[in-house]
Motif scaffolding. Structure first.
Motif, short mmCIF file in Angstrom:
data_model
loop_
_atom_site.label_atom_id
_atom_site.label_comp_id
_atom_site.label_asym_id
_atom_site.label_seq_id
_atom_site.Cartn_x
_atom_site.Cartn_y
_atom_site.Cartn_z
N THR A 274 0.81 -1.07 0.12
CA THR A 274 0.08 -0.07 0.05
C THR A 274 0.88 1.27 -0.08
O THR A 274 1.82 1.49 0.70
CB THR A 274 -0.90 0.11 1.25
N LYS A 401 -5.50 -3.70 -8.46
CA LYS A 401 -5.36 -2.34 -7.89
C LYS A 401 -6.52 -1.63 -7.15
O LYS A 401 -7.62 -1.32 -8.03
CB LYS A 401 -4.68 -1.54 -9.03
N GLU A 403 -7.73 1.97 -5.89
CA GLU A 403 -7.48 3.57 -5.55
C GLU A 403 -8.52 4.14 -4.85
O GLU A 403 -9.52 4.05 -5.07
CB GLU A 403 -7.09 3.99 -6.68
N ARG A 404 -8.01 4.92 -3.86
CA ARG A 404 -8.76 5.87 -3.01
C ARG A 404 -8.25 7.24 -2.83
O ARG A 404 -7.53 7.25 -2.15
CB ARG A 404 -9.36 5.36 -1.94
N HIS A 405 -8.57 8.12 -3.63
CA HIS A 405 -7.99 9.74 -3.79
C HIS A 405 -9.12 10.57 -3.48
O HIS A 405 -9.95 11.05 -4.05
CB HIS A 405 -7.45 9.94 -5.17
N GLU A 409 -4.43 10.01 -0.32
CA GLU A 409 -4.54 9.20 -1.55
C GLU A 409 -3.90 7.86 -1.23
O GLU A 409 -2.94 7.80 -0.32
CB GLU A 409 -3.46 9.65 -2.65
N GLU A 411 -3.24 3.78 -2.52
CA GLU A 411 -3.13 3.07 -3.77
C GLU A 411 -2.60 1.59 -3.03
O GLU A 411 -1.59 1.26 -2.43
CB GLU A 411 -2.27 3.40 -4.90
N TYR A 413 -2.05 -2.47 -3.86
CA TYR A 413 -1.92 -3.50 -4.99
C TYR A 413 -1.63 -4.88 -4.39
O TYR A 413 -0.87 -4.98 -3.58
CB TYR A 413 -0.51 -3.09 -5.71
#
Length: 487
Positions: A274, A401, A403-405, A409, A411, A413
């Motif tokens: 992460t 993947k 993503e939370r922005h 932020e 990310e 994987y």
């Protein structure tokens, strides 16, 4: 199984625990004696109880607990007996251990002993703790864990052995500022300092001195003082922070100035990584990297993520040692547009609760009631915001993947096989989901709900779920049972 005898922890543990207890006990007796001499009836009653009852019983407890905690190490498995009044015995195979934590405080290092914790592959079994081992015994246990979790020799050829990263004092000081650790220390330091001034009888003089200082100067001195205290606390805890890869395919994280900590993580237990960036870190072009394992606990220690590092170093680490997860992904997107987007989203998240609080105050509601409703509105708007910005994608290598922005932020994987169930809601006849939910076991059992997911990624994830093997499914059931949750 080879016949072995039951052993106890090192007897030097008694010296450490007795010294720690006697130090605190001496302060207790001195305080009670002081208050008893000043006429306190409660202190007069507690002083003999502490001296002739609590003290001897506590020392006896230390000795009894050490004498009943035994363990037996065999080539195939480990057995541990614990408990004074309620006896427990546990047996576990070495192959179930995914992480080995080693810890040694100042007294431990002086006496040459270590505290060792073995973390299993799920939360159903918990962790096994050796409270005091000599370095040779600790090394033998790590060797047995590596032996049963060892990888093939040919895979070592492609692995870059050696130190991945070592934090400098400058990096640690900057980490303290970025993470705002000084702000957390401000209230306890302030109250403790004022209590000390009152005890020595100079609080009135100090208060008068503070009143003579300009408010701006007083605020500046306080901020600088808290920053320095927080920085020193961070450096003392994380001094010497390093991450290295061994030839036995083990990731080793170590840090600590007064209390030395070390964690050994088998690479096969790592399910993903992460990358996390707060709004301040985005402005400074810095990131934090965490490792996720397949176990029923949080990330490999929230305190064991790498410190806030420049984006270039994080990219280098992920490409060289975790390329399996990131592949050719555009990790850590360009900064200017992303920062503007984060500020805009942060303004949206906080504007609604702020406007609500302002309107409630205009209607005559109390400040406490308006703030409480505003916090509830903030929690709701944040939850909705996370739902709207969270997205999921599965690449050709079956790496998931997420993503939370929003403001921060994040990310993640992970291997797609870490996902054990996925749900989705569609319009009638539409392949792309309106929103989805995925349950993962990487860095603990967690659920992700979002709106950005293609029909192809959802279909591929369903295909991977079908191939989840029986051991993984069994671990899932144990996790669900231990956590009291159902998918």
């Amino acid at each position: 199984m080879t016949k072995t005898t039951w052993k106890r922890a090192s007897g030097r543990l008694l010296i450490v625990e007795a010294a720690q207890f006697l130090a605190s006990f001496a302060f207790l007796v001195i305080a009670l004696t002081f208050w008893a001499s000043h006429g306190s009836e409660i202190a007069s009653v507690l002083l003999p109880l502490a001296s002739f009852l609590y003290g001897p019983l506590r020392v006896a407890w230390i000795i009894v607990r050490w004498s009943v905690e035994t363990y037996r190490i065999a080539p195939e498995m480990l057995a541990v007996r614990t408990g004074v009044f309620h006896r427990q015995e546990r047996h576990l195979g070495w192959a179930s251990v995914v992480a080995v934590d080693e810890q040694a405080g100042l007294f431990f290092r002086v006496l040459g002993i270590r505290r060792l914790q073995l973390t299993q592959s799920d939360s159903a079994g918990g962790a096994v703790v050796f409270r005091a081992l000599d370095p040779v015994a600790a090394a033998d246990i790590r060797t047995l864990v590596r032996k049963h979790n060892g990888a093939a020799t040919d895979s070592n050829a492609t692995l870059q052995i050696g130190e991945i990263y070592r934090a400098t004092w400058r990096e640690l000081a900057l980490m303290s500022l970025v993470n705002g650790r000084f702000a957390l220390l401000a209230p306890p330091v302030l109250f403790a300092s004022w209590g000390l001034l009152e005890d020595i009888g100079v609080s009135t003089w100090a208060f008068e001195l503070f009143r003579t200082l300009p408010p701006a100067l007083l605020i500046a001195i306080s901020i600088v003082g808290f920053i320095l205290i927080g920085t020193l606390a961070t450096i003392s805890r994380y001094q010497g922070f390093s991450a290295r890869m061994t030839a036995a395919r083990t990731l080793v994280l170590s840090y600590g100035l007064v209390e030395k900590r070390e964690r050994h993580i088998d690479l096969k237990s790592i399910e993903g990584i992460t990358v996390r960036r707060s709004l301040v870190e985005q402005l400074l072009r810095r990131s934090r990297l965490a490792v996720l394992t397949f176990k029923g606990a949080d990330e490999v220690g929230a305190s064991l993520v790498l410190p806030s590092l420049p984006d270039t170093i994080v990219r280098q680490i992920t490409r060289s040692h975790f390329h399996e997860f990131v592949q050719d992904s555009a990790i850590l997107s360009d900064r200017p547009a992303a920062v503007f987007r984060q500020f805009f989203r942060a303004a949206l998240v906080f504007s609604i609760p702020a406007a609500l609080v302002a309107s409630l105050l205009d209607t005559g509601m109390s400040i406490a009631g308006a703030v409480a409703i505003g916090l509830i509105a903030l929690a709701i708007s944040t939850s909705i915001g996370r739902l709207l910005v969270l997205g999921m994608n599965v690449d050709s290598h079956d790496i998931l993947k997420i993503e939370r922005h929003l403001v921060t932020e994040v990310e993640t994987y992970v291997r797609a096989r870490s996902c054990h169930w996925v749900g989705s809601v569609h319009l009638r006849g539409a392949d792309r989901p309106l929103f989805f939910s995925a349950h993962l076991y990487a860095g603990g059992a967690r659920n992700f709900v979002g709106t950005h997911c293609s029909a192809e990624s959802l279909a591929r994830l369903r295909e991977v779920i079908i191939t989840v093997d029986e051991p993984a499914a069994r671990r899932q059931r144990l996790l669900i049972k231990s956590n009291g949750a159902t998918p």
